[in-house]
Design an enzyme around this catalytic site. Structure first.
Site, PDB file in Angstrom:
ATOM      1  N   GLN A  31       0.825  -1.209   0.000  1.00 34.55           N
ATOM      2  CA  GLN A  31       0.000   0.000   0.000  1.00 34.55           C
ATOM      3  C   GLN A  31       0.867   1.269   0.000  1.00 34.55           C
ATOM      4  OE1 GLN A  31      -2.367  -1.031   3.409  1.00 34.55           O
ATOM      5  NE2 GLN A  31      -0.560  -1.659   4.549  1.00 34.55           N
ATOM      6  N   GLY A 138      -3.205 -12.259   7.683  1.00 37.65           N
ATOM      7  CA  GLY A 138      -4.037 -12.709   8.796  1.00 37.65           C
ATOM      8  C   GLY A 138      -4.971 -13.853   8.426  1.00 37.65           C
ATOM      9  N   ASP A 155      -8.243  -5.809  13.733  1.00 37.96           N
ATOM     10  CA  ASP A 155      -7.968  -4.367  13.680  1.00 37.96           C
ATOM     11  C   ASP A 155      -7.459  -4.082  12.274  1.00 37.96           C
ATOM     12  OD1 ASP A 155      -7.057  -1.799  14.023  1.00 37.96           O
ATOM     13  OD2 ASP A 155      -5.544  -2.291  15.528  1.00 37.96           O
ATOM     14  N   THR A 157      -7.700  -2.674   8.006  1.00 41.42           N
ATOM     15  CA  THR A 157      -8.093  -1.596   7.101  1.00 41.42           C
ATOM     16  C   THR A 157      -9.501  -1.892   6.561  1.00 41.42           C
ATOM     17  OG1 THR A 157      -6.650  -2.804   5.574  1.00 41.42           O
ATOM     18  CG2 THR A 157      -5.851  -0.716   6.326  1.00 41.42           C
TER      19      THR A 157
HETATM   20  N1  AAT Z   1      -5.118   0.549  14.762  1.00 40.15           N
HETATM   21  C1  AAT Z   1      -5.842   1.292  13.796  1.00 40.15           C
HETATM   22  C2  AAT Z   1      -5.215   1.098  12.467  1.00 40.15           C
HETATM   23  C3  AAT Z   1      -5.713   0.303  11.511  1.00 40.15           C
HETATM   24  S1  AAT Z   1      -4.548  -0.243  10.400  1.00 40.15           S
HETATM   25  C4  AAT Z   1      -5.033  -1.793   9.881  1.00 40.15           C
HETATM   26  C5  AAT Z   1      -3.834  -2.644   9.458  1.00 40.15           C
HETATM   27  O1  AAT Z   1      -4.346  -3.858   8.899  1.00 40.15           O
HETATM   28  C6  AAT Z   1      -2.900  -2.053   8.387  1.00 40.15           C
HETATM   29  O2  AAT Z   1      -1.623  -1.855   8.942  1.00 40.15           O
HETATM   30  C7  AAT Z   1      -2.877  -3.114   7.283  1.00 40.15           C
HETATM   31  O3  AAT Z   1      -1.601  -3.295   6.704  1.00 40.15           O
HETATM   32  C8  AAT Z   1      -3.348  -4.361   8.039  1.00 40.15           C
HETATM   33  N2  AAT Z   1      -3.920  -5.417   7.180  1.00 40.15           N
HETATM   34  C9  AAT Z   1      -4.734  -5.255   6.113  1.00 40.15           C
HETATM   35  N3  AAT Z   1      -5.029  -6.456   5.568  1.00 40.15           N
HETATM   36  C10 AAT Z   1      -4.403  -7.401   6.327  1.00 40.15           C
HETATM   37  C11 AAT Z   1      -4.336  -8.820   6.270  1.00 40.15           C
HETATM   38  N4  AAT Z   1      -4.960  -9.510   5.306  1.00 40.15           N
HETATM   39  N5  AAT Z   1      -3.619  -9.463   7.235  1.00 40.15           N
HETATM   40  C12 AAT Z   1      -2.974  -8.762   8.219  1.00 40.15           C
HETATM   41  N6  AAT Z   1      -3.006  -7.422   8.308  1.00 40.15           N
HETATM   42  C13 AAT Z   1      -3.705  -6.743   7.375  1.00 40.15           C
HETATM   43  C14 AAT Z   1      -7.188   0.064  11.312  1.00 40.15           C
HETATM   44  C15 AAT Z   1      -7.827   1.299  10.780  1.00 40.15           C
HETATM   45  C16 AAT Z   1      -9.304   1.266  10.480  1.00 40.15           C
HETATM   46  C17 AAT Z   1      -9.622   2.352   9.462  1.00 40.15           C
HETATM   47  C18 AAT Z   1     -11.039   2.723   9.417  1.00 40.15           C
HETATM   48  N7  AAT Z   1     -11.347   3.624   8.333  1.00 40.15           N
END
Ligand code: AAT
Length: 275
Positions: A31, A138, A155, A157
């Protein structure tokens, strides 16, 4: 020259933040990552143009996504966070004395590294000996673990691209299996105001798998709509039945035992959505 960051909330409406300084901006394997310093919210992590967390308001999200499930479970020892590479959820989890191990499974190692560098107040617990970091997907991680975690926190995206598979029935089935027999899962599940269909679908997917499924809300200024939903799925303990007089004191800024009760009280339009 004034610099403003614009995040589209939905096609036709946007939030803008005055930027003082860009601390890092790079394309990672997954990203577009930026950490910027803003006038009102302090430093913020922005992924693909979407605000993920800010120094000023992160406490709301990180306290609510962790303390609600951890105070619902009577003795959480092993906890998994999927996503959350900023470390905010881990910091809150490790405030619980019962927790022996908190695993962070974040797909993007650059998020972890840059947050350690530029957001130390959020990432500070990632070096705690009880925290184990795994850089990877994940979805795969959860599939490969069975009957292991007391609490799993998603937690992630928003439900596009790398995070798409983290919202929905197949993933929740694997989460169910990765939990112990009285385990609890919670996920951030978007804004009911702008994305009612997403909230509804995700809630129904969880309800098809977990015997107890509830939605709770928190007020997060930098997330679209300002009023954010979380879905909790539990095998045994009902988060709304917790005896709040027994909740020990914790160093928090948003979560209180009364909030634990109150956050499950939903406005009518949200009640209708998940009927
Ligand atoms: N603590 C609040 C921040 C977040 S970030 C969410 C994280 O999820 C990102 O760093 C991203 O790289 C990670 N992520 C995305 N897809 C996966 C996956 N398949 N496996 C593991 N990690 C992943 C959350 C924010 C919410 C925003 C609301 N608009």
């Amino acid at each position: 020259m004034e610099m403003w960051l614009k995040e589209m909330q939905i096609e036709g409406a946007a939030m803008t933040y005055k930027v003082k300084e860009t601390l890092v901006r790079k394309k990672t394997q997954y990203q577009d990552l930026a950490i910027v310093d803003t006038e009102i919210f302090g430093r913020m992590l922005v992924l693909d143009g979407i605000v993920q967390t800010t120094v000023k308001d992160e406490f709301v999200y990180h306290e609510m996504i962790t303390h609600i499930p951890l105070f619902t479970h009577p003795n959480p020892k092993k906890v998994l966070v999927v996503g959350g590479g900023d470390g905010g959820a881990i910091r809150e989890i490790l405030k619980h004395k019962s927790v022996e191990k908190a695993v962070l499974c974040e797909i993007d190692g650059d998020v972890i590294e840059e947050c350690k560098k530029y957001l130390p107040e959020i990432s500070c617990a990632l070096d705690d000996p009880r925290c184990e970091i795994f850089v990877g997907d994940g979805i795969q991680y959860v599939k490969e673990h069975k009957n292991e975690f007391d609490v799993i926190i998603v937690d992630s995206t928003d439900p596009f691209s790398i995070a798409e598979g983290l919202f929905g029935g197949n993933f929740y089935k694997d989460i169910y299996n990765a939990l112990t027999e009285d385990g609890i899962f919670v996920a951030q599940t978007e804004t009911p105001f702008y994305l009612p269909e997403t909230v509804k679908k995700v809630f129904n997917d969880a309800r098809n798998i977990f015997p107890i499924t509830k939605l709770f809300m928190a007020a997060i200024p930098t997330y679209p709509g300002g009023y954010w939903s979380f879905t909790i799925g539990s095998k045994k303990y009902d988060p709304t039945e917790v005896d709040i007089t027994k909740i020990p004191d914790l160093d928090t800024k948003y979560y209180t035992p009364e909030i634990h009760k109150a956050c499950f009280v939903l406005p009518k339009y949200i009640q209708e959505l998940i009927k």
